[in-house]
Design a protein around this motif. Sequence first.
Motif, PDB file in Angstrom:
ATOM      1  N   ALA A   1       9.843 -11.649   3.399  1.00  0.00           N
ATOM      2  CA  ALA A   1      10.311 -10.635   4.342  1.00  0.00           C
ATOM      3  C   ALA A   1      10.035 -11.103   5.767  1.00  0.00           C
ATOM      4  O   ALA A   1       9.235 -12.013   5.996  1.00  0.00           O
ATOM      5  CB  ALA A   1       9.580  -9.314   4.085  1.00  0.00           C
ATOM      6  N   ARG A   2      10.700 -10.473   6.703  1.00  0.00           N
ATOM      7  CA  ARG A   2      10.472 -10.817   8.105  1.00  0.00           C
ATOM      8  C   ARG A   2       9.065 -10.377   8.511  1.00  0.00           C
ATOM      9  O   ARG A   2       8.344 -11.070   9.204  1.00  0.00           O
ATOM     10  CB  ARG A   2      11.531 -10.123   8.961  1.00  0.00           C
ATOM     11  N   HIS A   3       8.686  -9.178   8.045  1.00  0.00           N
ATOM     12  CA  HIS A   3       7.344  -8.668   8.327  1.00  0.00           C
ATOM     13  C   HIS A   3       6.713  -8.114   7.062  1.00  0.00           C
ATOM     14  O   HIS A   3       7.421  -7.599   6.189  1.00  0.00           O
ATOM     15  CB  HIS A   3       7.390  -7.536   9.369  1.00  0.00           C
ATOM     16  N   VAL A   4       5.418  -8.209   7.022  1.00  0.00           N
ATOM     17  CA  VAL A   4       4.660  -7.571   5.946  1.00  0.00           C
ATOM     18  C   VAL A   4       3.673  -6.601   6.614  1.00  0.00           C
ATOM     19  O   VAL A   4       2.862  -7.023   7.444  1.00  0.00           O
ATOM     20  CB  VAL A   4       3.878  -8.597   5.104  1.00  0.00           C
ATOM     21  N   VAL A   5       3.797  -5.328   6.273  1.00  0.00           N
ATOM     22  CA  VAL A   5       2.857  -4.341   6.798  1.00  0.00           C
ATOM     23  C   VAL A   5       1.774  -4.134   5.737  1.00  0.00           C
ATOM     24  O   VAL A   5       2.084  -3.754   4.608  1.00  0.00           O
ATOM     25  CB  VAL A   5       3.571  -3.000   7.104  1.00  0.00           C
ATOM     26  N   VAL A   6       0.537  -4.437   6.106  1.00  0.00           N
ATOM     27  CA  VAL A   6      -0.547  -4.290   5.128  1.00  0.00           C
ATOM     28  C   VAL A   6      -1.294  -2.995   5.411  1.00  0.00           C
ATOM     29  O   VAL A   6      -2.036  -2.878   6.387  1.00  0.00           O
ATOM     30  CB  VAL A   6      -1.507  -5.496   5.153  1.00  0.00           C
ATOM     31  N   ALA A   7      -1.025  -2.025   4.538  1.00  0.00           N
ATOM     32  CA  ALA A   7      -1.653  -0.706   4.663  1.00  0.00           C
ATOM     33  C   ALA A   7      -2.465  -0.481   3.401  1.00  0.00           C
ATOM     34  O   ALA A   7      -2.275   0.491   2.680  1.00  0.00           O
ATOM     35  CB  ALA A   7      -0.576   0.367   4.841  1.00  0.00           C
ATOM     36  N   ALA A   8      -3.361  -1.409   3.119  1.00  0.00           N
ATOM     37  CA  ALA A   8      -4.103  -1.404   1.855  1.00  0.00           C
ATOM     38  C   ALA A   8      -5.540  -0.958   2.044  1.00  0.00           C
ATOM     39  O   ALA A   8      -6.407  -1.265   1.206  1.00  0.00           O
ATOM     40  CB  ALA A   8      -4.029  -2.786   1.215  1.00  0.00           C
TER      41      ALA A   8
ATOM     42  N   GLY B   1       0.836  -1.206   0.000  1.00  0.00           N
ATOM     43  CA  GLY B   1       0.000   0.000   0.000  1.00  0.00           C
ATOM     44  C   GLY B   1       0.864   1.247   0.000  1.00  0.00           C
ATOM     45  O   GLY B   1       1.659   1.451   0.926  1.00  0.00           O
ATOM     46  N   ALA B   2       0.722   2.057  -1.045  1.00  0.00           N
ATOM     47  CA  ALA B   2       1.491   3.299  -1.146  1.00  0.00           C
ATOM     48  C   ALA B   2       0.582   4.511  -0.962  1.00  0.00           C
ATOM     49  O   ALA B   2       0.770   5.552  -1.581  1.00  0.00           O
ATOM     50  CB  ALA B   2       2.226   3.366  -2.484  1.00  0.00           C
ATOM     51  N   GLY B   3      -0.407   4.347  -0.104  1.00  0.00           N
ATOM     52  CA  GLY B   3      -1.185   5.510   0.337  1.00  0.00           C
ATOM     53  C   GLY B   3      -0.425   6.197   1.446  1.00  0.00           C
ATOM     54  O   GLY B   3       0.742   5.877   1.718  1.00  0.00           O
ATOM     55  N   ILE B   4      -1.092   7.128   2.117  1.00  0.00           N
ATOM     56  CA  ILE B   4      -0.350   7.910   3.111  1.00  0.00           C
ATOM     57  C   ILE B   4       0.112   7.050   4.284  1.00  0.00           C
ATOM     58  O   ILE B   4       1.206   7.249   4.809  1.00  0.00           O
ATOM     59  CB  ILE B   4      -1.163   9.136   3.589  1.00  0.00           C
ATOM     60  N   VAL B   5      -0.699   6.041   4.667  1.00  0.00           N
ATOM     61  CA  VAL B   5      -0.304   5.217   5.821  1.00  0.00           C
ATOM     62  C   VAL B   5       0.903   4.335   5.461  1.00  0.00           C
ATOM     63  O   VAL B   5       1.891   4.266   6.201  1.00  0.00           O
ATOM     64  CB  VAL B   5      -1.497   4.368   6.311  1.00  0.00           C
TER      65      VAL B   5
ATOM     66  N   VAL C   1       1.560  -7.542   9.834  1.00  0.00           N
ATOM     67  CA  VAL C   1       1.162  -6.437  10.708  1.00  0.00           C
ATOM     68  C   VAL C   1       0.202  -5.548   9.919  1.00  0.00           C
ATOM     69  O   VAL C   1       0.552  -5.042   8.852  1.00  0.00           O
ATOM     70  CB  VAL C   1       2.395  -5.623  11.161  1.00  0.00           C
ATOM     71  N   LEU C   2      -1.005  -5.386  10.444  1.00  0.00           N
ATOM     72  CA  LEU C   2      -1.982  -4.546   9.756  1.00  0.00           C
ATOM     73  C   LEU C   2      -1.804  -3.081  10.126  1.00  0.00           C
ATOM     74  O   LEU C   2      -1.414  -2.745  11.247  1.00  0.00           O
ATOM     75  CB  LEU C   2      -3.411  -4.970  10.113  1.00  0.00           C
ATOM     76  N   ALA C   3      -2.085  -2.220   9.183  1.00  0.00           N
ATOM     77  CA  ALA C   3      -2.105  -0.768   9.425  1.00  0.00           C
ATOM     78  C   ALA C   3      -3.170  -0.221   8.486  1.00  0.00           C
ATOM     79  O   ALA C   3      -2.874   0.407   7.472  1.00  0.00           O
ATOM     80  CB  ALA C   3      -0.734  -0.156   9.145  1.00  0.00           C
ATOM     81  N   ALA C   4      -4.417  -0.497   8.825  1.00  0.00           N
ATOM     82  CA  ALA C   4      -5.512  -0.214   7.879  1.00  0.00           C
ATOM     83  C   ALA C   4      -6.786   0.139   8.636  1.00  0.00           C
ATOM     84  O   ALA C   4      -6.884  -0.064   9.838  1.00  0.00           O
ATOM     85  CB  ALA C   4      -5.751  -1.433   6.991  1.00  0.00           C
ATOM     86  N   GLY C   5      -7.756   0.676   7.896  1.00  0.00           N
ATOM     87  CA  GLY C   5      -9.053   0.980   8.502  1.00  0.00           C
ATOM     88  C   GLY C   5      -9.068   2.322   9.208  1.00  0.00           C
ATOM     89  O   GLY C   5      -9.689   2.479  10.251  1.00  0.00           O
ATOM     90  N   HIS C   6      -8.439   3.319   8.628  1.00  0.00           N
ATOM     91  CA  HIS C   6      -8.325   4.633   9.285  1.00  0.00           C
ATOM     92  C   HIS C   6      -9.507   5.546   9.004  1.00  0.00           C
ATOM     93  O   HIS C   6      -9.498   6.711   9.386  1.00  0.00           O
ATOM     94  CB  HIS C   6      -7.024   5.316   8.852  1.00  0.00           C
ATOM     95  N   GLU C   7     -10.491   5.039   8.293  1.00  0.00           N
ATOM     96  CA  GLU C   7     -11.661   5.810   7.887  1.00  0.00           C
ATOM     97  C   GLU C   7     -11.247   7.175   7.338  1.00  0.00           C
ATOM     98  O   GLU C   7     -10.498   7.236   6.375  1.00  0.00           O
ATOM     99  CB  GLU C   7     -12.702   5.930   9.015  1.00  0.00           C
ATOM    100  N   GLY C   8     -11.701   8.253   7.952  1.00  0.00           N
ATOM    101  CA  GLY C   8     -11.406   9.576   7.397  1.00  0.00           C
ATOM    102  C   GLY C   8     -10.216  10.247   8.057  1.00  0.00           C
ATOM    103  O   GLY C   8      -9.967  11.422   7.832  1.00  0.00           O
ATOM    104  N   LEU C   9      -9.480   9.497   8.852  1.00  0.00           N
ATOM    105  CA  LEU C   9      -8.392  10.120   9.608  1.00  0.00           C
ATOM    106  C   LEU C   9      -7.014   9.618   9.197  1.00  0.00           C
ATOM    107  O   LEU C   9      -6.043   9.774   9.935  1.00  0.00           O
ATOM    108  CB  LEU C   9      -8.599   9.878  11.113  1.00  0.00           C
TER     109      LEU C   9
END
Lengths: 428, 379, 84
Positions: B190-197, B11-15, B331-339
């Motif tokens: 990779a050791r970790h995958v951060v999913v910011a999708a 994910g190459a969005g802001i997060v 590791v998830l980094a998702a679901g930020h709604e409007g923030l």
Amino acid sequence: MKRERTEVLVVGGGPAGLAAAEAAAGAGRSVMLLDDNPRLGGQLWRADVRDAQSPHGREVDGRRRRLAAAGVVVRMATTVIDAEAPTRLWAHCADELLHLHADRVVLASGARELLLPFPGWTRPGVFGVGGLQALVKAGLDVDGRRVVVAGTGPLLLAVASALRRKGAKIVHVLEQTSRARLARFGLGLWRTPSKLTQGLSLMLRGGALPLRAGAWPCEAHGDPTLRRVTVTDARGSTSTIECDLLACGFGLVPQTRLARLLSCEVDDGVVVDALQRTSVPNVFAAGELCGIGGHEKALVEGQIAGLAAAGQLRSARALAGSRRRALAFARRLARDFALRDALRRLVTDDTIVCRCEDVPWSHVRDHTDARHTKLTTRCGMGPCQGRVCQPALAYLLGHGPDRPRPPLRPVPLGVLAELRTTIEGTAR
Amino acid sequence: MTLDCDVVVVGAGIVGAACALRLAERGEAVVVVDRASPAGGATAAGMGHIVVMDGSEAQLDLTVSSRALWREHVGSMPDAVEYDPCGTLWIATDEEELATAEVKREVLRARGVEADLLTAAAVAEAEPGLCGGLAGGLRVPGDAVVYQPGATRWLLQRAVQAGAQLRPPVAVERVGDGRVALRDGTTLRARHVVVAAGGQTAALLETRALDDAIRPRKGHLAITSRAPGTCRHQLVELGYGRSAHGHAAESVAFNLQPRRTGQVLVGSSRQYGATDASVEPGVLGRMLRRAVALMPALAHLLIVRTWAGFRPATSDGLPLVGPLPHDPTVVLAAGHEGLGITTSMGTAALVEAIIHGAPSSVALAPFAPARAMAGGVGA
Amino acid sequence: MPDHICIRVDGVEHRVGAGTSVAAALWNAGVRAFRVSPSGAPRAPACGMGTCFECRVTIDGRPDTLSCQTPCREGMEVRTAHEA
């Protein structure tokens, strides 16, 4: 929001739209015709405010009277901005939002000029060819001005002679296409005997205008208003000439934004069948937005579309022969005035490409699609909504058009705030 | 087995961009993958606010810490980020909302966030374009706005300077067990995958337990032509909370942002259940009627463009940040709604703490993905 | 319809032919900066037909009005970039 109902809605009041409205009304349908210009006639038949007796003025006046007699409702300065469904359109007029519900829609939104970027093209004094003609017809004074007319297409000579009649001194007419192609086009004109081609043929033969084929402007100089133009040709020789005005247009491109908003299939223009039906049921298209071909093609297509929209299919089919001849002329236009590759190389790194947002060529040249270009560079993000830069980038970089979104033209927020759905079940 | 890198960020969005930068600066070998160009999804479709929000304690923790992290970068941001420290002016339309403003002020001040109550007259002076008859307002001067596609590209550029690799656009098919399978046939280890999708996150995972955890919440926006000075702050009605935190099928709320171009970005709407990103005239009209009712000065400004997009929304309004219980490589980094713009920075700090087992100034537990899993942990 | 009407351009009165568009009237009056682009360059009409938006001015208080699509009316107040 004011709601209006009609059987046939015609969008565009140039030759195609006028013909369509008259044909549909003649077949007994209730017809409404809209145009975003203040006056009827479109670009080809634009009336001259200083000459009520001009041939175009008389033509349009005659048609206006016939439409009025047939009960056609004509709304000028009215712009379609969004669609609820292909036959339910929202339009903006003055401070009012109109909801127009029709059984059939005929799109006749015409064409606009292809303006290509080159160094200095944004200077005051550099116009399109049709652009300068439109302004002169609206009262811009060219008496005694030195004018260079440049670009491509039969419009150059027509405009140059019209400007000269208004007192302009035509310094040069620069036609990018080669002398050989121009000659081929001139010879082909006998196949299309009509007022348009007779006039062109006379101009091409007459040589009264300082026509130079195979040449084009490569830079406009000034301080910052235009003072001089540098001209080049296929051999690479250049010369710089003094002038007051440069009219430069590289042909016409169909205005397909509304058609695309309605999901009509579009390639070089809106795709239509022999009855001018688009890929969307109950939506017809006629004239330049289906492919550039001049007013005779527009008239016959408009007539066919108007008849077909009114359900008079037999009468519509009877015009097939005229339509075929008009399309043959359109193909010759496209072939003989095809743009040469050298025009792609006029831009320099710091040439502005997006005139609204001042985005230079160096920012956009490496991008491959229109949406990413917008997000990254602001190219196409201004009030013209990409009307100028998008066709230029389509030519320079092969970008496809971005999906049109409402409003199709910028509209005051207070007007857009009147949007309300009218279809049962989807109203929220 | 040899690894391709330490961390793949999906994910190459802001997060994703903020996570990539944080991890690359920490010395991790980072690869960023996305199906589209950077900032192509919810990031570009939204507004660019950096705001403190107090919908819950955890939201307050995350937004306060994130805003502080953004402010650390102020001196180093290029023009393209269009950082504007305009502050937020919360508008109270009646006495009840003014009471809300007073409570909000106390909550913010308790966290050391500057916030000033404004009288109706002071609101009118601060924003002359607003309508009359307002009850007052709450000004949060430390809030800001950015042009979020510019901010995302800047974060990614810095990540690349710090050694991260940004892959050309390629779709991601599946994520799990330290692997990222790409549509072009390659698999990154990779050791970790951060999913910011964002809203696509759950579909990439092997578990189906998160399929309903992130729901698309459609929003509409409109932007005016350049009209510098029309509004000076980010303007939000205090009733916004009812729209943002409520679960009504559809709501609109007044939210304006001044852009550095002099344009005004006009929002906002929230809809559950919509699946197509087309602009809905009925919703757009309602949203604009709300905008012009509170700011009549907008009526003559031209709207040059409207669009709609989807916020990735969770049921409790908090993002999912943390490892999957059954697969800690993910590791998830998702679901930020409007923030997402505001909390991207804080999310990256949480992700760093999680990957390195380091202490975090913001409590991790409220963001743990396990809370949102169907059938409980590990289902 | 009278032959001539009067409009005010940046506070100065101009007599123009009836039916003249605001764009043509401004050009005839010597205006060369209808608007100023974001980087500060003066801009004047290019397309003449409502496409390029270069001719936008403030007419009777309405910002961003296309002067090429607006016929002059008696007493009209036009503000160009010169005044903006």
